[in-house]
Design a protein around this motif. Structure first.
Motif, PDB file in Angstrom:
ATOM      1  N   TYR A 129       0.843  -1.195   0.000  1.00  0.00           N
ATOM      2  CA  TYR A 129       0.000   0.000   0.000  1.00  0.00           C
ATOM      3  C   TYR A 129       0.882   1.250   0.000  1.00  0.00           C
ATOM      4  N   GLU A 130       1.904   1.262   0.860  1.00  0.00           N
ATOM      5  CA  GLU A 130       2.779   2.442   0.933  1.00  0.00           C
ATOM      6  C   GLU A 130       3.555   2.654  -0.367  1.00  0.00           C
ATOM      7  N   GLN A 131       3.874   1.536  -1.042  1.00  0.00           N
ATOM      8  CA  GLN A 131       4.592   1.663  -2.312  1.00  0.00           C
ATOM      9  C   GLN A 131       3.779   2.418  -3.373  1.00  0.00           C
ATOM     10  N   MET A 132       2.495   2.508  -3.184  1.00  0.00           N
ATOM     11  CA  MET A 132       1.646   3.241  -4.138  1.00  0.00           C
ATOM     12  C   MET A 132       1.724   4.751  -3.927  1.00  0.00           C
ATOM     13  N   GLU A 133       2.487   5.204  -2.941  1.00  0.00           N
ATOM     14  CA  GLU A 133       2.511   6.632  -2.562  1.00  0.00           C
ATOM     15  C   GLU A 133       1.081   7.149  -2.417  1.00  0.00           C
ATOM     16  N   PRO A 134       0.379   6.614  -1.428  1.00  0.00           N
ATOM     17  CA  PRO A 134      -1.059   6.899  -1.310  1.00  0.00           C
ATOM     18  C   PRO A 134      -1.349   8.256  -0.682  1.00  0.00           C
ATOM     19  N   HIS A 135      -0.868   9.279  -1.346  1.00  0.00           N
ATOM     20  CA  HIS A 135      -1.140  10.653  -0.888  1.00  0.00           C
ATOM     21  C   HIS A 135      -1.057  11.535  -2.116  1.00  0.00           C
ATOM     22  N   LEU A 136      -1.599  12.734  -2.033  1.00  0.00           N
ATOM     23  CA  LEU A 136      -1.545  13.639  -3.176  1.00  0.00           C
ATOM     24  C   LEU A 136      -0.109  14.058  -3.450  1.00  0.00           C
ATOM     25  N   ILE A 137       0.284  14.011  -4.707  1.00  0.00           N
ATOM     26  CA  ILE A 137       1.575  14.572  -5.095  1.00  0.00           C
ATOM     27  C   ILE A 137       1.256  15.844  -5.878  1.00  0.00           C
ATOM     28  N   LEU A 138       1.616  16.970  -5.284  1.00  0.00           N
ATOM     29  CA  LEU A 138       1.218  18.244  -5.883  1.00  0.00           C
ATOM     30  C   LEU A 138       2.332  18.812  -6.741  1.00  0.00           C
ATOM     31  N   ASP A 139       1.929  19.595  -7.715  1.00  0.00           N
ATOM     32  CA  ASP A 139       2.882  20.310  -8.539  1.00  0.00           C
ATOM     33  C   ASP A 139       3.365  21.508  -7.718  1.00  0.00           C
ATOM     34  N   PRO A 140       4.691  21.551  -7.381  1.00  0.00           N
ATOM     35  CA  PRO A 140       5.170  22.622  -6.491  1.00  0.00           C
ATOM     36  C   PRO A 140       4.964  24.013  -7.079  1.00  0.00           C
ATOM     37  N   SER A 141       4.870  24.078  -8.406  1.00  0.00           N
ATOM     38  CA  SER A 141       4.682  25.409  -9.004  1.00  0.00           C
ATOM     39  C   SER A 141       3.227  25.873  -8.873  1.00  0.00           C
ATOM     40  N   LYS A 142       2.322  24.917  -8.509  1.00  0.00           N
ATOM     41  CA  LYS A 142       0.912  25.329  -8.337  1.00  0.00           C
ATOM     42  C   LYS A 142       0.428  24.916  -6.949  1.00  0.00           C
ATOM     43  N   PRO A 143       0.901  25.602  -5.922  1.00  0.00           N
ATOM     44  CA  PRO A 143       0.506  25.211  -4.568  1.00  0.00           C
ATOM     45  C   PRO A 143      -0.997  25.400  -4.373  1.00  0.00           C
ATOM     46  N   MET A 144      -1.577  24.537  -3.530  1.00  0.00           N
ATOM     47  CA  MET A 144      -3.008  24.672  -3.263  1.00  0.00           C
ATOM     48  C   MET A 144      -3.211  25.826  -2.305  1.00  0.00           C
ATOM     49  N   PRO A 145      -4.176  26.701  -2.585  1.00  0.00           N
ATOM     50  CA  PRO A 145      -4.443  27.821  -1.672  1.00  0.00           C
ATOM     51  C   PRO A 145      -4.759  27.293  -0.277  1.00  0.00           C
ATOM     52  N   ALA A 146      -4.174  27.930   0.720  1.00  0.00           N
ATOM     53  CA  ALA A 146      -4.231  27.390   2.074  1.00  0.00           C
ATOM     54  C   ALA A 146      -5.636  27.374   2.681  1.00  0.00           C
ATOM     55  N   ASP A 147      -6.389  28.421   2.471  1.00  0.00           N
ATOM     56  CA  ASP A 147      -7.622  28.532   3.234  1.00  0.00           C
ATOM     57  C   ASP A 147      -8.887  28.254   2.444  1.00  0.00           C
ATOM     58  N   THR A 148      -8.735  28.031   1.127  1.00  0.00           N
ATOM     59  CA  THR A 148      -9.946  27.784   0.344  1.00  0.00           C
ATOM     60  C   THR A 148      -9.985  26.327  -0.099  1.00  0.00           C
ATOM     61  N   PRO A 149     -11.146  25.718   0.041  1.00  0.00           N
ATOM     62  CA  PRO A 149     -11.256  24.334  -0.416  1.00  0.00           C
ATOM     63  C   PRO A 149     -11.151  24.265  -1.946  1.00  0.00           C
ATOM     64  N   THR A 150     -10.580  23.178  -2.452  1.00  0.00           N
ATOM     65  CA  THR A 150     -10.513  22.990  -3.902  1.00  0.00           C
ATOM     66  C   THR A 150     -11.841  22.402  -4.367  1.00  0.00           C
ATOM     67  N   ARG A 151     -12.416  23.043  -5.339  1.00  0.00           N
ATOM     68  CA  ARG A 151     -13.711  22.547  -5.819  1.00  0.00           C
ATOM     69  C   ARG A 151     -13.524  21.446  -6.863  1.00  0.00           C
ATOM     70  N   MET A 152     -14.415  20.456  -6.807  1.00  0.00           N
ATOM     71  CA  MET A 152     -14.432  19.425  -7.839  1.00  0.00           C
ATOM     72  C   MET A 152     -15.820  19.388  -8.439  1.00  0.00           C
ATOM     73  N   SER A 153     -15.886  19.107  -9.714  1.00  0.00           N
ATOM     74  CA  SER A 153     -17.195  18.977 -10.362  1.00  0.00           C
ATOM     75  C   SER A 153     -17.776  17.604 -10.024  1.00  0.00           C
ATOM     76  N   PRO A 154     -19.092  17.452 -10.100  1.00  0.00           N
ATOM     77  CA  PRO A 154     -19.692  16.133  -9.855  1.00  0.00           C
ATOM     78  C   PRO A 154     -19.064  15.057 -10.746  1.00  0.00           C
ATOM     79  N   ALA A 155     -18.757  15.404 -11.994  1.00  0.00           N
ATOM     80  CA  ALA A 155     -18.151  14.411 -12.902  1.00  0.00           C
ATOM     81  C   ALA A 155     -16.793  13.980 -12.368  1.00  0.00           C
ATOM     82  N   GLN A 156     -16.025  14.930 -11.825  1.00  0.00           N
ATOM     83  CA  GLN A 156     -14.709  14.583 -11.269  1.00  0.00           C
ATOM     84  C   GLN A 156     -14.850  13.671 -10.057  1.00  0.00           C
ATOM     85  N   VAL A 157     -15.823  13.974  -9.219  1.00  0.00           N
ATOM     86  CA  VAL A 157     -16.032  13.152  -8.025  1.00  0.00           C
ATOM     87  C   VAL A 157     -16.467  11.734  -8.435  1.00  0.00           C
TER      88      VAL A 157
END
Ligand code: SF4
Ligand code: SF4
Ligand code: FES
Lengths: 335, 294
Positions: A129-157
């Motif tokens: 399981y750990e070998q799958m790197e089971p966590h988000l790997i983010l693009d460092p050039s596009k950090p996620m905004p700290a205080d706002t939730p990231t929106r997903m469309s129903p299709a994405q979910v």
């Protein structure tokens, strides 16, 4: 009131069934051979297997060792073999098992070293399981905004399907014949988890993840669906593994034996509508592979001489070709 | 009974004996097989791995051919059965159906979704019925212990195949009993034969096949029987390699489902193509030989 109580008791008495449990017992500290111990209980048919085992432990034999916690199919601790099937003990009623088998044989899960009685060492499962790197790997050039939730469309979910429901119980890992036969196979749960991150729109490592898994076990899945049968949460790992394979083929083409075979098969059928067995061997294995397979091929040819002849195309092969044209999106690396 | 006969690729090529035996048995049971030279390959699970919608569309075309003729389909391969059934199920998704319809429509093909797909094992146990079958037995396979080997796609996912338990089926064993054989219950009967990864990692595929054959043998099976020609390739055609992979000689004959039925209904080994097997079936046939027909 008394009458109602009597009725209730009577109903309960009548509906109890005798449940013979044959429970796997083994304590390496004490040595000796594993054995099955018989315990008999009177239980209502809807009683979970786990409740039966806990009654055995509490009332008959305090040495029985097992893992459990929530008793309601949430924590994922109580997976074991119930009459040979990988199941959550807290979610499997005794009635149907006794009816089908006359008894309930309880074993520890398969594919993991047994520590004591029904408790296995789940380290191999967690390592994969750990070998799958089971966590988000983010693009460092596009950090996620700290205080706002990231929106997903129903299709994405929707693309996650049922993978977030996994409780990491390991039932699928225990049921999987590829895990049993090949230490290089990550197992159904790890792959379903990988899928969950591959389709996550926030993850930046999709292609790298697919590339890596193609050479580390993805193509060893037998699509036997035994994991999907065992899973208490309908995660359907076998179907998500199929999705991973298609994503890998579509994005990366025939880079591995497995993807080359899938693409080779697909192209093979486009030609005649029916399988050209000999050509398939050549497509997947290459000339070297064919030469290696020659002695075996000759052996088979003596009994089944038609294997060297290409079958005639089906009637309406043009329709097949047009369906391919309409739905195939050819990529680099494909023939 | 009239059915659209879908033999699948292998039964028309290296597994021809399966086609021979199917035709013999269906004739004996008055099942009329209607052939369609326009049927294409079911995709064998491999096209599905590369392009799901294409796989569904190819099978929708097959299903439409039977629908147009007003016939249900008969398969003789667990994988064909799985792929065609799956196409029917995936077409319930409007997104998939939309793309498939768009590809089929210009060709004048319309599939309305009415074709039922049944494997020979289902037709024999559900439509012909075990009692009717029993009545036709002239050479009971008494004394022959047979380990049924189902093939994954005939059973699973069970909620989609929806006819038998995915892990504890009985249909095949009941059929074996009806023709006088003794069914052998063993864990391997619902396991995988290894075929899907034969090309990817032969040694693992062969270890998996070997495990199931060993299991059948350990439970006393004289022979195995399978409703799937792909399993037959793993269990019979490659059995010499499988023996090497597990480090001992297995030597277990593997029948196709209709061969077992055919023997009981009086067919000769020649009519069932038994000589085409890689592992000789002679010893198993000799076991029932004393009851052989004149
Ligand atoms: S489908 Fe694949 S992952 Fe699931 S049990 Fe079979 S081999 Fe294992
Ligand atoms: S996929 Fe299902 S069976 Fe496997 S660990 Fe998760 S919940 Fe358990
Ligand atoms: S005890 Fe928690 S899942 Fe069974």
């Amino acid at each position: 009131m008394a009458a109602a109580e009597e009725k209730l008791t009577k109903f309960t008495e009548e509906s109890l069934v005798t449940v013979p449990f044959d429970v796997y017992r083994y304590d390496p500290a004490k040595g000796g051979e594993p054995r099955y111990q018989r315990y008999e209980l009177r239980l209502a048919p809807h009683t979970p297997v786990l409740t039966g085992l806990l009654r055995i432990r509490d009332e008959i034999d305090p040495t029985l060792t097992l893992r459990y916690s929530c008793r309601s199919a949430i924590c994922g601790s109580c997976a074991m073999l119930v009459n040979s099937k990988s199941r959550l003990a807290c979610r499997t009623p005794v009635g149907p098992e006794v009816q089908a088998h006359g008894r309930i044989v309880i074993d520890p899960m398969r594919n993991q070293p047994i520590l004591r009685d029904l408790v296995v060492d789940q380290q191999p499962f967690w390592t994969r399981y750990e070998q799958m790197e089971p966590h988000l790997i983010l693009d460092p050039s596009k950090p996620m905004p700290a205080d706002t939730p990231t929106r997903m469309s129903p299709a994405q979910v929707e693309r996650f399907r049922d993978t977030p429901r996994c409780i990491a119980c390991g039932a699928c890992y225990s049921a999987c014949p590829a895990v049993e036969a090949d230490p290089g196979f990550p197992g159904p749960m790890a792959l379903a988890k990988l899928y969950r991150f591959v389709v996550d729109p926030r993850d930046s490592a999709t292609q790298g993840r697919l590339k890596k898994i193609q050479t580390s076990g993805l193509w060893l899945c037998l699509r036997c669906h035994l994991c999907t049968e065992a899973c208490p949460k309908d995660v359907r790992p076998s179907e998500r593994i199929r999705d991973l394979k298609e994503l890998a083929v579509q994005a990366q083409g025939g880079t591995e034996l497995g993807s080359r075979h899938a693409i080779g098969f697909l192209n093979n059928i486009e030609e005649r509508g029916t399988l050209n067995e000999l050509k398939l061997v050549r497509q997947t294995a290459g000339v070297g592979g064919v030469l290696g397979a020659l002695p075996q091929g000759l052996r088979i040819w003596r009994k089944k001489p038609e294997i060297t002849k290409a079958p005639p195309p089906i009637e309406g092969i043009d329709q097949v070709k047009k369906i391919y044209q309409a739905l195939e999106d050819k990529k680099e690396g494909q023939e | 009974m009239r059915l659209a006969y879908y033999p699948g690729c292998v039964a028309q090529e290296s597994g021809k004996e399966l086609d021979m035996a199917t035709r013999w048995v269906c004739k004996a049971l008055a099942i009329e097989l209607v052939s369609f030279p326009s049927f294409s390959c079911c995709g064998s699970g491999f096209i599905d791995e590369a392009n799901e919608v294409l796989n569904v569309a190819l099978n929708a075309r097959n299903l439409a051919i039977a629908e147009k003729a007003g016939l249900d389909m008969l398969t003789i391969c667990s994988t064909c059965q799985g792929m065609l059934t799956l196409a029917n199920i995936r077409l319930a998704d409007p997104k998939v159906k939309g793309r498939v319809d768009a590809a089929l429509k210009p060709l004048g093909i319309e599939y309305r979704g009415t074709t039922k797909v049944k494997h020979l094992l289902q037709v024999l146990t559900e439509d012909v019925g075990l009692e009717a079958l029993k009545a036709k037995v002239v050479r009971p396979l008494a004394g022959l212990k047979v380990g049924a080997f189902y093939g994954c796609h005939l059973l699973r996912p069970a909620d989609e195949m929806s006819w038998e338990s995915g892990e504890e089926p009985h249909a095949f064993e009941e059929l074996l009993q009806a023709v006088g054989a003794t069914p052998v219950y063993y864990r391997g009967r619902v396991m995988c034969c290894g075929f899907p990864i034969q090309f990817v990692k032969p040694e693992t595929a062969e270890r998996i096949a070997g495990r199931q054959i060993d299991d059948a043998k350990a439970h006393g099976a004289d022979a195995m029987a399978t409703p799937c020609p792909l399993c037959h390739i793993s269990l019979d055609t490659y059995q010499n390699q499988v023996s090497k992979a597990v480090g001992h000689r297995l030597d277990v004959p593997v029948f196709h489902l209709p061969q077992v039925v055919g023997l009981a209904l009086g067919a000769s080994p020649e009519e069932l193509g038994l000589a085409r097997h890689m592992v000789s079936t002679d010893a198993a046939v000799a076991k029932i030989g004393s009851r052989a027909l004149a």
